[in-house]
Design an enzyme around this catalytic site. Structure first.
Site, PDB file in Angstrom:
ATOM      1  N   LYS A 114       0.842  -1.201   0.000  1.00  0.00           N
ATOM      2  CA  LYS A 114       0.000   0.000   0.000  1.00  0.00           C
ATOM      3  C   LYS A 114       0.879   1.254   0.000  1.00  0.00           C
ATOM      4  CE  LYS A 114      -1.728   2.959   2.703  1.00  0.00           C
ATOM      5  NZ  LYS A 114      -1.831   4.107   1.780  1.00  0.00           N
ATOM      6  N   GLU A 135       9.105  17.160  14.867  1.00  0.00           N
ATOM      7  CA  GLU A 135       9.448  17.055  13.450  1.00  0.00           C
ATOM      8  C   GLU A 135       8.531  17.961  12.626  1.00  0.00           C
ATOM      9  OE1 GLU A 135       8.800  13.324  11.258  1.00  0.00           O
ATOM     10  OE2 GLU A 135      10.846  13.564  10.534  1.00  0.00           O
ATOM     11  N   GLY A 194       2.940   4.728  13.044  1.00  0.00           N
ATOM     12  CA  GLY A 194       3.885   3.672  13.451  1.00  0.00           C
ATOM     13  C   GLY A 194       3.428   2.976  14.721  1.00  0.00           C
ATOM     14  N   CYS A 254      13.299  12.075   6.082  1.00  0.00           N
ATOM     15  CA  CYS A 254      13.355  11.747   7.513  1.00  0.00           C
ATOM     16  C   CYS A 254      14.775  11.919   8.040  1.00  0.00           C
ATOM     17  CB  CYS A 254      12.801  10.366   7.799  1.00  0.00           C
ATOM     18  SG  CYS A 254      13.300   9.148   6.615  1.00  0.00           S
ATOM     19  N   GLU A 275      10.049   2.710  10.479  1.00  0.00           N
ATOM     20  CA  GLU A 275      10.934   3.865  10.300  1.00  0.00           C
ATOM     21  C   GLU A 275      10.036   5.084  10.412  1.00  0.00           C
ATOM     22  OE1 GLU A 275      13.990   4.192  10.341  1.00  0.00           O
ATOM     23  OE2 GLU A 275      14.556   2.097  10.072  1.00  0.00           O
ATOM     24  N   GLY A 282       6.769   6.012   7.902  1.00  0.00           N
ATOM     25  CA  GLY A 282       5.769   7.076   7.955  1.00  0.00           C
ATOM     26  C   GLY A 282       5.840   7.792   9.287  1.00  0.00           C
ATOM     27  N   SER A 283       4.702   8.294   9.724  1.00  0.00           N
ATOM     28  CA  SER A 283       4.690   9.129  10.929  1.00  0.00           C
ATOM     29  C   SER A 283       4.753   8.282  12.203  1.00  0.00           C
ATOM     30  CB  SER A 283       3.418   9.978  10.937  1.00  0.00           C
ATOM     31  OG  SER A 283       2.295   9.130  11.058  1.00  0.00           O
ATOM     32  N   GLN A 303       0.716  19.910   4.223  1.00  0.00           N
ATOM     33  CA  GLN A 303       2.113  19.967   4.671  1.00  0.00           C
ATOM     34  C   GLN A 303       2.593  21.419   4.696  1.00  0.00           C
ATOM     35  OE1 GLN A 303       4.196  17.385   5.880  1.00  0.00           O
ATOM     36  NE2 GLN A 303       5.387  19.198   6.442  1.00  0.00           N
TER      37      GLN A 303
END
Ligand code: ADP
Length: 477
Positions: free
Chosen positions: A171, A379, A229, A280, A246, A224-225, A327
């Site tokens: 996905k 972040e 996660g 990242c 990650e 992802g975020s 964003q």
């Protein structure tokens, strides 16, 4: 407009399409991409499960040939695919082509690894018994990817999963289905048997969630975020499955008094702003000792004046647009937060107008920031960085490590003593000396510590740890 469909059990399926929009020019629709339902996800999982017995026993030469063919086609089409990548994600054409080449190299690497599968034969502590240690595929692997590396991240998860004999439900991120669709199409034409790789494009909350909730997925690899996660982790514990995460970063880049100023500025600008700061491994905390601070800030300002922010596809653009409106809002919100917190917006931070409607933001550099501010702890994921002034190396190291994250950590210094100490003591999965915090090789481990990552490393030979399970067999001679 062509509808790009999902791939389930070897068939291209799916009705409703969603437009894939170019962030450099929101009037430019790249194509329509089908949106999968939870039912589609279930069908994809069932197809991957059914294909597993066959693929897990496939010959290494077959796996090698498919991965190799895929690598060759990606590399042969690097300009076209790189352009698609830049058009859907907004990084510059040079960055888009570079990322595409990397994806090709990753498939090439794992084509080679398929031929190098090996185990160990060890004598038992008991007489007349032999012990064999082998690696077997894990089963159905769920792959969930983010939007910021639309071809490299899918490549570095799909290639090892196939190399070691797993089947896949993939996905991609909703914002960038184009490159994912393209590599799945290439893999199918390279000869992948039906059901081995299934593509389900769509919403995380629907398709991704259906994957998390399935007892038939034995491993999930996620980038992802931090929030998502955690959901992956909790659902994976529930189903006793393997998982690899990650997530975020707040990577420090330390500049010491003895640094080469040119090297430090180049690495800091690259770390903070290239790929629009949407990596990242980007650095958003530049920690500078007081003897070089003012010279460094001035040189950063000069260097930033020369940056061309424009359409990602235009020749001469250094920095493309932010990926989308939400964003962009997050970036400008953090710029406002930084000002409220008392940091000084020294350069940039303005919204920019260009020939086409897009999400253009001038890279922003704060000075007079402290490490306690939200802009130094959370972040942002955009072209926004802050300079934190410190007394000496010891304070720099302590500030660098004072973060919940631990992906990448950089230092600019000409001192062997400080470089060596920093390599040993930076609390991060990756350490860069006189290099940007971002920009890694494809054949060595990638991953972080603390809140950035969970599970074994990605890429290179270390990827085997996640995509295989070890078997120990005893035989009486
Ligand atoms: P980002 O901020 O990078 O978009 P996300 O964590 O939201 O980070 O997205 C990363 C990937 O996770 C995307 O493919 C997204 O669709 C997917 N995702 C989002 N929510 C869920 C969920 N509840 N379950 C599974 N996957 C999800």
């Amino acid at each position: 407009m062509t509808l790009h469909q999902n791939l389930i059990a070897g068939e291209w399926v799916g009705g409703d399409g969603v437009a894939n929009i170019n962030p450099s020019d929101t009037n430019d629709v790249i194509g329509e991409y089908a949106r999968a339902s939870a039912e589609d996800a279930k069908a994809a999982i069932a197809a991957a499960k059914a294909a597993f017995p066959g693929w897990s026993r496939s010959g290494i030469l077959e796996r090698h040939a498919i991965l190799r063919k895929t690598a060759d086609e990606i590399l042969a089409r690097k300009d076209e695919l790189g352009r698609l990548l830049s058009r859907e994600e907004g990084k510059t054409l040079a960055e888009g082509i570079g990322e595409t080449v990397r994806a090709g190299q990753i498939f090439d690497f794992f084509a080679g690894e398929a031929l190098r599968l090996a185990g160990e034969v060890i004598p038992s502590v008991r007489p007349n018994i032999g012990v064999e240690i082998t690696r077997e595929p894990v089963g159905v692997v769920g792959i969930i990817t983010p939007w910021n590396f639309p071809i490299a991240i899918p490549a570095w998860k799909i290639a090892p999963a196939l190399c070691y004999g797993n089947t896949i439900v993939f996905k991609p991120a909703e914002l960038v289905p184009g490159c994912s669709w393209a590599i799945v199409d290439i893999l199918v034409r390279a000869g992948l048997p039906k059901g081995v790789l299934n593509l389900v494009m769509g919403k995380g909350s629907v398709v991704g969630q259906a994957m998390l909730d399935s007892p038939d997925i034995q491993a999930i690899t996620f980038t992802g975020s931090t929030g998502t996660g955690k959901r992956v982790a909790l659902a994976s514990v529930e189903h006793n499955r393997k998982y690899q995460l990650e997530m975020g970063g707040k990577n420090p880049f330390v500049v010491l008094d003895d640094a080469d100023l040119g090297v430090a500025v180049e690495a800091a600008v690259n770390s903070a702003f290239f790929s629009t700061g949407q990596r990242c491994t980007a650095s958003s905390r530049v920690i500078v000792t007081e003897g070089i601070h003012d010279r460094f800030v001035q040189a950063m300002g000069e260097r930033m004046k020369g940056l061309v922010i424009d359409d990602a596809l235009k020749a001469g653009t250094h920095i493309g647009p932010v990926v989308d409106q939400s964003q962009l809002k997050q970036d400008t919100d953090y710029i406002a937060i930084g000002k409220q917190e008392g940091a000084k917006l020294a350069f940039g931070g303005e919204l920019l107008k260009r020939d086409t409607p897009g999400f253009y933001l001038q890279p922003a550099l704060f000075t007079e920031a402290t490490n306690q501010m939200r802009i130094s702890q959370e972040e942002i994921f955009g072209p926004v960085a802050s300079v934190i002034r410190v007394k000496d190396y010891d304070e720099a190291l302590s500030v660098a490590n004072d973060t919940p994250f631990g992906l990448s950590s950089g230092i600019a210094t000409t001192s062997l003593k400080h470089a060596t100490h920093f390599k040993r003591n930076a609390e991060a999965g990756m350490v860069m000396v006189n290099l940007p915090t971002a920009g890694v090789d494809f054949h060595v481990p990638f991953g972080g510590r603390k809140g950035s990552s969970h599970g074994s490393r990605e890429q290179g030979r270390y990827a085997a740890e996640f995509y295989t399970t070890v078997k120990t067999a005893y035989t009486l001679a």
